[in-house]
Design a protein around this motif. Structure first.
Motif, mmCIF file in Angstrom:
data_model
loop_
_atom_site.group_PDB
_atom_site.id
_atom_site.type_symbol
_atom_site.label_atom_id
_atom_site.label_comp_id
_atom_site.label_asym_id
_atom_site.label_seq_id
_atom_site.Cartn_x
_atom_site.Cartn_y
_atom_site.Cartn_z
ATOM 1 N N LEU A 134 0.856 -1.189 0.000
ATOM 2 C CA LEU A 134 0.000 0.000 0.000
ATOM 3 C C LEU A 134 0.885 1.228 0.000
ATOM 4 C CD1 LEU A 134 -2.743 1.469 0.303
ATOM 5 C CD2 LEU A 134 -2.525 1.159 2.783
ATOM 6 N N VAL A 135 0.742 2.078 -1.006
ATOM 7 C CA VAL A 135 1.560 3.291 -1.124
ATOM 8 C C VAL A 135 0.669 4.519 -1.004
ATOM 9 C CG1 VAL A 135 3.061 4.643 -2.646
ATOM 10 C CG2 VAL A 135 3.305 2.150 -2.551
ATOM 11 N N LEU A 136 1.103 5.461 -0.185
ATOM 12 C CA LEU A 136 0.403 6.744 -0.018
ATOM 13 C C LEU A 136 1.267 7.860 -0.571
ATOM 14 C CD1 LEU A 136 -1.731 8.693 1.227
ATOM 15 C CD2 LEU A 136 -0.411 8.586 3.364
ATOM 16 N N ILE A 137 0.720 8.607 -1.513
ATOM 17 C CA ILE A 137 1.409 9.798 -2.029
ATOM 18 C C ILE A 137 0.847 11.009 -1.296
ATOM 19 C CG2 ILE A 137 1.908 11.207 -4.052
ATOM 20 C CD1 ILE A 137 1.386 8.772 -5.791
ATOM 21 N N GLY A 138 1.650 11.598 -0.431
ATOM 22 C CA GLY A 138 1.200 12.738 0.367
ATOM 23 C C GLY A 138 1.241 12.397 1.840
ATOM 24 N N ASN A 139 1.983 13.176 2.604
ATOM 25 C CA ASN A 139 2.162 12.898 4.032
ATOM 26 C C ASN A 139 1.368 13.889 4.879
ATOM 27 O OD1 ASN A 139 3.284 11.528 6.241
ATOM 28 N ND2 ASN A 139 5.037 12.922 6.358
ATOM 29 N N GLY A 140 0.204 14.301 4.361
ATOM 30 C CA GLY A 140 -0.607 15.290 5.061
ATOM 31 C C GLY A 140 -1.625 14.669 5.994
ATOM 32 N N MET A 141 -2.540 15.487 6.471
ATOM 33 C CA MET A 141 -3.486 15.062 7.499
ATOM 34 C C MET A 141 -4.473 14.008 6.992
ATOM 35 S SD MET A 141 -4.225 18.808 9.218
ATOM 36 C CE MET A 141 -5.294 18.192 10.529
ATOM 37 N N ALA A 142 -5.026 14.201 5.800
ATOM 38 C CA ALA A 142 -6.056 13.287 5.302
ATOM 39 C C ALA A 142 -5.476 11.916 4.979
ATOM 40 C CB ALA A 142 -6.731 13.883 4.069
ATOM 41 N N HIS B 256 -7.574 0.160 -8.425
ATOM 42 C CA HIS B 256 -6.558 0.091 -7.362
ATOM 43 C C HIS B 256 -5.892 1.451 -7.078
ATOM 44 C CE1 HIS B 256 -6.998 -4.245 -7.555
ATOM 45 N NE2 HIS B 256 -6.747 -4.199 -8.858
ATOM 46 N N VAL B 257 -6.469 2.507 -7.616
ATOM 47 C CA VAL B 257 -5.969 3.861 -7.324
ATOM 48 C C VAL B 257 -7.107 4.650 -6.689
ATOM 49 C CG1 VAL B 257 -4.996 5.992 -8.245
ATOM 50 C CG2 VAL B 257 -4.352 3.789 -9.256
ATOM 51 N N TYR B 258 -6.825 5.251 -5.534
ATOM 52 C CA TYR B 258 -7.830 5.969 -4.757
ATOM 53 C C TYR B 258 -7.333 7.392 -4.480
ATOM 54 C CZ TYR B 258 -8.887 1.047 -3.845
ATOM 55 O OH TYR B 258 -9.142 -0.293 -3.982
ATOM 56 N N ALA B 259 -8.251 8.238 -4.069
ATOM 57 C CA ALA B 259 -7.874 9.610 -3.687
ATOM 58 C C ALA B 259 -8.707 10.046 -2.487
ATOM 59 C CB ALA B 259 -8.082 10.573 -4.850
ATOM 60 N N VAL B 260 -8.072 10.719 -1.553
ATOM 61 C CA VAL B 260 -8.763 11.283 -0.394
ATOM 62 C C VAL B 260 -8.220 12.680 -0.120
ATOM 63 C CG1 VAL B 260 -9.253 9.082 0.763
ATOM 64 C CG2 VAL B 260 -7.100 10.260 1.232
ATOM 65 N N ALA C 101 -12.892 17.575 8.848
ATOM 66 C CA ALA C 101 -13.850 16.522 9.183
ATOM 67 C C ALA C 101 -14.261 15.682 7.977
ATOM 68 C CB ALA C 101 -15.069 17.123 9.872
ATOM 69 N N PRO C 102 -14.672 16.292 6.839
ATOM 70 C CA PRO C 102 -15.031 15.463 5.677
ATOM 71 C C PRO C 102 -13.870 14.599 5.189
ATOM 72 C CG PRO C 102 -15.798 17.719 5.382
ATOM 73 C CD PRO C 102 -14.895 17.718 6.566
ATOM 74 N N LEU C 103 -12.656 15.128 5.259
ATOM 75 C CA LEU C 103 -11.500 14.384 4.772
ATOM 76 C C LEU C 103 -11.245 13.159 5.629
ATOM 77 C CD1 LEU C 103 -9.113 17.403 4.042
ATOM 78 C CD2 LEU C 103 -11.095 16.577 2.757
ATOM 79 N N TYR C 104 -11.488 13.281 6.926
ATOM 80 C CA TYR C 104 -11.322 12.131 7.810
ATOM 81 C C TYR C 104 -12.428 11.100 7.590
ATOM 82 C CZ TYR C 104 -7.590 14.408 10.475
ATOM 83 O OH TYR C 104 -6.409 14.972 10.862
ATOM 84 N N GLU C 105 -13.634 11.559 7.280
ATOM 85 C CA GLU C 105 -14.716 10.629 6.947
ATOM 86 C C GLU C 105 -14.343 9.834 5.694
ATOM 87 O OE1 GLU C 105 -18.711 12.295 6.803
ATOM 88 O OE2 GLU C 105 -18.069 13.916 8.128
ATOM 89 N N GLN C 106 -13.755 10.501 4.720
ATOM 90 C CA GLN C 106 -13.325 9.827 3.501
ATOM 91 C C GLN C 106 -12.277 8.757 3.816
ATOM 92 O OE1 GLN C 106 -11.861 12.898 0.920
ATOM 93 N NE2 GLN C 106 -13.879 13.862 0.649
ATOM 94 N N GLY C 107 -11.348 9.079 4.689
ATOM 95 C CA GLY C 107 -10.293 8.141 5.055
ATOM 96 C C GLY C 107 -10.835 6.891 5.704
ATOM 97 N N GLN C 108 -11.874 7.046 6.509
ATOM 98 C CA GLN C 108 -12.471 5.895 7.182
ATOM 99 C C GLN C 108 -13.169 4.980 6.170
ATOM 100 O OE1 GLN C 108 -15.364 6.904 10.270
ATOM 101 N NE2 GLN C 108 -14.440 5.360 11.594
#
Length: 807
Positions: free
Chosen positions: A6-14, A271-275, A290-297
Motif C-alpha cells: 500500500l503506497v500513499l502519495i502525500g504525508n498530510g493530514m487526510a 486500485h488507485v484511490y484519492a482522499v 472533518a469530511p476528509l477524515y470521513e473519507q479516510g475511514q
C-alpha cells in the motif's frame, strides 16, 4: 500470507489519517510506504497560524512523529515528490529516481495555494501561507521589514494577519468582497468580526481589487484597480486553494476540479484511490478536516473489504477561534426567499446568533462570540430534527444548559460526533475511557485524538469525560501529567531532577521518556523553572524556553508593539527617574504613558527594535511586569504621613521589593503592604498581603484580585520588620518548591491547605532553612538588560530564540 503493498502519495493530514484507520482495522495486512514532499513528519496544518504567531513550534503541531512511522513499520520518504504514476506497471517514481511498486495506491496530494497572476507576483517578498516554509519566510521577513499586506480576507488571510501583528509588523488586509469570511459568516457576524480585529490593529481595505505588485527586485507596495496604492515590504497571498491534481492528470486519471472519485473514494483507474483536498466527490471538493477524515475511514474499510459503507458527502461545519474570537457556522446560513431565520444580537456581550429554518428544519447557523450551541445545531442539521421538537428559541438563546435541562453531552446519542475534525463520536470516547481505564482529559485526547486538531471541541470532550467518570473525575484530574508529552506529574518530575541529578531540559526529556523530542509550550517552560528552582547556582536559564514576554521583559500588545514597565520600589520615584521616563516617552514617540494598578508607570506602544535602547536610556531595573516572578509591592503612604497609619508601610514595601525582586516563581506574585487595617494598598487580595496593626504586622497569603477573586487568608502575626521579611522569604521559597508551574498562590493555598502551610512554616528551623535556600537563588539573579543593551549577539538571541505564547 504475503502482505499487499500500500503506497500513499502525500504525508498530510487526510492521507495519514487514512493510514491510521487501515492500521487500526488490521496492522498486518499491508506493507505501507508513505511519500511526502516536505522534510517533516505529519503535522497539523490547521495550527500553522499558531507557529506564525510564535505560540508554538513545528514539534508542538506534529501529529505523528518519526517514531510513529517506525513503530508501525511504515517506510517513509520525505523531501521527495512523485513525478509519475505508471498505472500499467503499478509503480510510482519520485524526483530522486526511486521507483516503488504498489498493489493499492492512495493519492492524497492535498491542495496548492492560489497565487494571483499579477504583475510583480514573482518579486522577492511575495509568499503564500500554506506550509512551514511559508511561516519561516514570513518570520524572517518580520525581522527586517515592518509593513505587510495580506491579500485575502478569509480565514487563512486573517490568521496570517494576526500572526504578522504578533511579529511586530503593521498589517493591511485587502479583500475583494464587501465583508470578511463571506464563506463562513453572514454580513452581521462579519461586521462584528471586522470591528474586533480593527481594535486589535488590523487595517482593512474592502472591495479592493489588486492590480499590480510594485517595486524593484523586492516588493515595495500594491497598486489597486481604482488607482490607489499602499506600501508593503511583504505580501502574503491568501486568496484560496485549489486541488492538487497535476500528478493525477498526467498519469491518465480522470480529473475535473479535483481527482474524480466515487462513493468508495476510487478513481477512474483500478486500485488507485484519492482522499482529502485533492479529491472531488459528487462534484464537491472539501477543504475542511472533518469530511476528509470521513473519507479516510470509508477508504480504509474498502481496502480491507470489510463492508460496503459509502461516503455520501458531508454537512460542512466550521468551529473556529479567529484571532481570539469564537465563531461557528454550518450548512446554508444565507437564507433563501422562502426560508425563515431566528436571530438575536446581544450588543453588551457582543454575541450574535442566527439559525436558518426551512420546512421546519434547521438548515444553517452562524454563531459569533458564544458557540456553545454549535454542537446541538449541527446534530439537528445532520438528523434533520423538526424544529417543533425543540423548546422555542431555547438553543438560540443559549439556555441549553440551564436549570432543569440536560447538558449537551447527556443529550447526545452514542453515534453523535464530539470531535468533527477527527471523526470521534461520543460512543468512541466512552468506550476508550472504559476499555483503557482513562482517567483524565489529557489521556482521552492522547488515546482518541479528540480535541487535538482545531481544539474547538475541547470543552465538550472535558464535559464528556467528567460525565463518564462521575465523582472520580476531579480527583484524577488533580494528579494528571503536566502535559501530553509525558505521563509524569509535577512532583514526579521534580523528584527525578533531584534524585538523578538532571541539569538540562533535553536531559530531563530523554531520561524521563518524553514522547516529543522538543517538548511543547506547556512542559518546556515548566522544566526550565523546575531546573532553576532545584539547581539555582548551576543551572543556566534557557531563554528559548521562556515565554515571549519574559524573554523580552516587555508585554507584547495586540498590535505587536510592547509595553515597558520600569521598577519603582514601593511605588516611590523621584524627579530624576520621572525626567528619564519623560525623555524616553518623547524620543520614542510612546503612544501612551499610563499609571498601573501596581503604582508604576507603563510605557505602551514601544517597537521591538527600540527595547534595548529604551532600557539603556531609562537606566532603571525592569519591573518584571511580564513574567512569573515577584512583580511589585504596592504600598500606602504609611505612618510617616497618614494620620491613621500604625506602621511604616512604604519603607517595608521598598525593603521587600528590593529583597525579592527578579525572583522566579511558579506564577506571577503580587505583594502589598498597608499601614493599618483600612487596607488602602489592597493587601487582602494579594499573593502576600501585609497589614500593619498597633503592635506589629499581619501576614495574609493566597489573595487574588483577578478573574477568580479570592480574599487572602491570615497566616500569622509578627512584631518586627525583620520577622516580616523572614516569614515572607519562607512563604515564597515554600511556594517555589511546592507550587505547580503556572499555579497562582490562591490555587496553591487551596490545593495544599492553609493549615498544612501554617504547620510547615511554624517551625523556626524550617523557616531558616527555606530562607537559606532562597538566598542562594537570589544571589544568582541580575537585571537581564544590563548585559544586553550593548551586545547585539545577546539581543539577537533574546529576540529570536524559541518563541512561546504569552500567558
Amino acid at each position: 500470507m504475503k502482505k499487499k503493498k500500500l503506497v500513499l502519495i502525500g504525508n498530510g493530514m487526510a492521507g495519514v489519517r487514512c493510514i491510521e484507520e487501515v492500521i487500526k482495522l488490521n496492522p498486518n495486512q499491508f506493507e505501507i510506504t508513505v511519500i511526502g514532499e516536505e522534510p517533516h513528519p505529519n503535522y497539523n496544518r490547521i495550527l500553522l497560524s499558531t507557529v506564525l504567531a510564535g505560540d508554538t513550534s513545528l514539534e508542538d503541531i506534529t501529529i505523528n512523529d518519526w517514531q510513529w512511522y517506525k513503530e508501525n513499520n511504515i517506510e517513509l520518504f520525505t523531501g521527495q515528490k512523485v513525478q509519475e504514476i505508471n498505472t500499467a506497471t503499478k509503480s510510482v517514481i519520485t524526483d530522486k529516481f526511486i521507483e516503488i511498486n504498489y498493489d493499492e495506491l492512495i493519492i492524497a496530494t492535498g491542495s496548492v495555494p492560489f497565487i494571483l497572476p499579477l504583475p510583480g507576483a514573482d518579486k522577492e517578498g511575495v509568499t503564500a501561507f500554506r506550509d512551514i516554509k511559508d511561516c519561516e519566510r514570513m518570520i524572517n521577513a518580520s525581522k527586517n521589514y515592518k509593513k505587510a499586506a495580506v491579500i485575502g480576507g478569509g480565514l487563512l488571510g486573517l490568521e496570517a494577519a494576526r500572526g504578522l501583528l504578533n511579529l511586530g509588523m503593521e498589517v493591511d488586509v485587502i479583500h475583494i468582497e464587501k465583508y470578511l469570511m463571506e464563506r463562513q459568516l453572514d454580513p452581521k457576524a462579519s461586521k462584528l468580526l471586522e470591528e474586533e480585529l480593527t481594535k486589535q490593529g488590523m487595517n482593512f481595505l474592502l472591495e479592493k481589487q489588486t492590480k499590480e505588485i510594485i517595486g524593484g527586485d523586492r516588493v515595495e507596495g500594491l497598486r489597486f484597480a481604482d488607482g490607489t496604492e499602499i506600501t508593503a515590504d511583504l505580501v502574503v497571498m491568501a486568496v484560496g486553494i485549489r486541488p492538487n491534481v497535476e500528478l493525477a492528470k498526467i498519469s491518465g486519471i480522470e480529473t475535473n476540479r479535483g481527482i474524480v472519485v466515487n462513493d468508495y473514494m476510487q478513481t477512474s483507474i483500478p486500485h488507485v484511490y484519492a482522499v482529502g483536498e485533492c479529491a472531488e466527490h459528487r462534484e464537491v471538493a472539501y477543504g475542511l478536516v472533518a469530511p476528509l477524515y470521513e473519507q479516510g475511514q470509508v477508504l480504509a474499510n474498502k481496502l480491507h473489504e470489510l463492508d460496503d459503507k459509502k461516503y455520501e458527502g458531508s454537512v460542512v461545519s466550521t468551529k473556529l477561534k479567529v484571532s481570539g474570537v469564537d465563531v461557528f457556522s454550518a450548512g446554508e446560513f444565507q437564507e433563501d426567499v422562502n426560508d425563515k431565520s431566528m436571530q438575536i444580537y446581544d450588543e453588551y456581550n457582543n454575541i450574535y446568533k442566527k439559525v436558518v429554518i426551512r420546512d421546519s428544519k434547521v438548515v444553517g447557523a452562524v454563531l459569533y462570540g458564544d458557540i456553545n450551541d454549535g454542537t446541538k445545531l449541527l446534530q439537528m442539521m445532520q438528523k434533520q430534527t423538526l424544529i417543533s421538537e425543540m423548546a422555542p428559541l431555547s438553543f438560540v438563546q443559549g439556555q441549553s444548559n440551564g436549570s432543569g435541562e440536560q447538558s449537551i453531552v447527556a443529550s447526545m446519542e452514542m453515534d453523535d460526533q464530539v470531535c468533527g475534525c477527527n471523526g470521534i463520536t461520543k460512543g468512541m470516547i466512552v468506550e476508550a475511557i472504559k476499555s483503557n481505564g482513562l482517567s483524565s482529559v489529557s489521556e482521552v485526547k492522547s488515546c482518541t485524538k479528540a480535541g487535538t486538531s482545531c481544539g474547538g471541541c475541547s470543552p465538550l470532550v472535558s464535559e464528556l469525560v467528567k460525565e463518564t467518570l462521575g465523582e472520580s473525575f476531579e480527583e484524577t484530574e488533580q494528579i494528571q501529567s503536566i502535559c501530553e508529552c509525558t505521563s509524569l506529574s509535577r512532583d514526579e518530575i521534580v523528584e527525578n531532577i533531584r534524585m538523578m541529578g538532571l541539569t538540562h531540559i533535553r536531559e530531563v526529556m530523554n531520561v524521563l521518556g518524553w514522547q516529543s523530542d522538543e517538548g511543547c509550550s506547556k512542559c518546556r517552560p515548566a522544566i526550565n523553572y523546575y531546573l532553576g528552582m532545584v539547581h539555582p547556582t548551576e543551572y543556566v536559564d534557557e531563554l528559548e524556553s521562556r515565554f515571549v514576554n519574559e524573554r523580552m521583559h516587555a508585554n507584547i500588545q495586540k498590535d505587536g508593539t510592547y509595553s515597558v514597565v520600569p521598577r519603582m520600589y514601593g511605588g516611590v520615584t523621584n524627579a530624576e527617574e520621572l525626567r528619564r521616563i519623560a525623555d524616553v516617552a518623547e524620543k520614542y514617540e510612546v503612544p501612551m504613558v499610563k499609571l498601573t494598578g501596581g503604582q508604576r508607570i507603563d510605557l505602551l506602544g514601544i517597537k521591538k527594535e527600540d527595547l534595548p535602547k529604551v532600557w539603556e536610556e531609562l537606566d532603571m531595573p525592569s519591573g518584571y511586569a511580564y513574567g512569573k516572578a515577584i512583580r511589585t509591592v504596592k504600598t500606602c503612604v504609611g505612618s510617616e504621613f497618614c494620620r491613621f497609619g500604625t506602621q511604616n508601610s512604604t519603607q517595608m514595601g521598598i525593603d521587600l521589593e528590593k529583597k525579592f525582586e527578579r525572583l522566579n516563581t511558579p506564577a506571577k506574585v503580587k505583594m502589598s503592604v498597608s499601614a493599618c487595617p483600612r487596607n488602602c494598598a489592597e493587601s487582602a487580595i494579594k499573593d502576600i498581603g501585609i497589614v500593619g496593626v498597633s503592635d506589629g504586622w499581619e501576614l495574609y497569603i493566597g489573595g487574588n484580585g483577578g478573574t477568580n477573586l479570592r480574599a487572602g487568608d491570615l497566616l500569622c502575626k509578627v512584631k518586627t520588620a525583620d520577622e516580616v521579611i523572614q516569614w515572607s522569604g519562607a512563604i515564597l521559597q515554600y511556594y517555589r518548591e511546592t507550587g505547580e508551574y503556572g499555579e497562582r498562590t490562591s490555587a496553591w493555598v487551596e490545593r495544599v491547605g492553609l493549615t498544612a502551610i501554617g504547620d510547615v512554616l511554624a517551625s523556626e528551623e524550617v523557616r531558616s532553612s527555606l530562607n537559606e535556600r532562597i538566598e542562594v537563588a537570589l544571589a544568582t539573579l541580575k537585571d537581564p538588560w544590563k548585559d544586553v543593551v550593548n551586545d547585539e549577539d545577546k539581543q539577537h538571541k533574546l529576540y529570536n530564540s524559541y518563541s512561546l505564547t504569552t500567558v
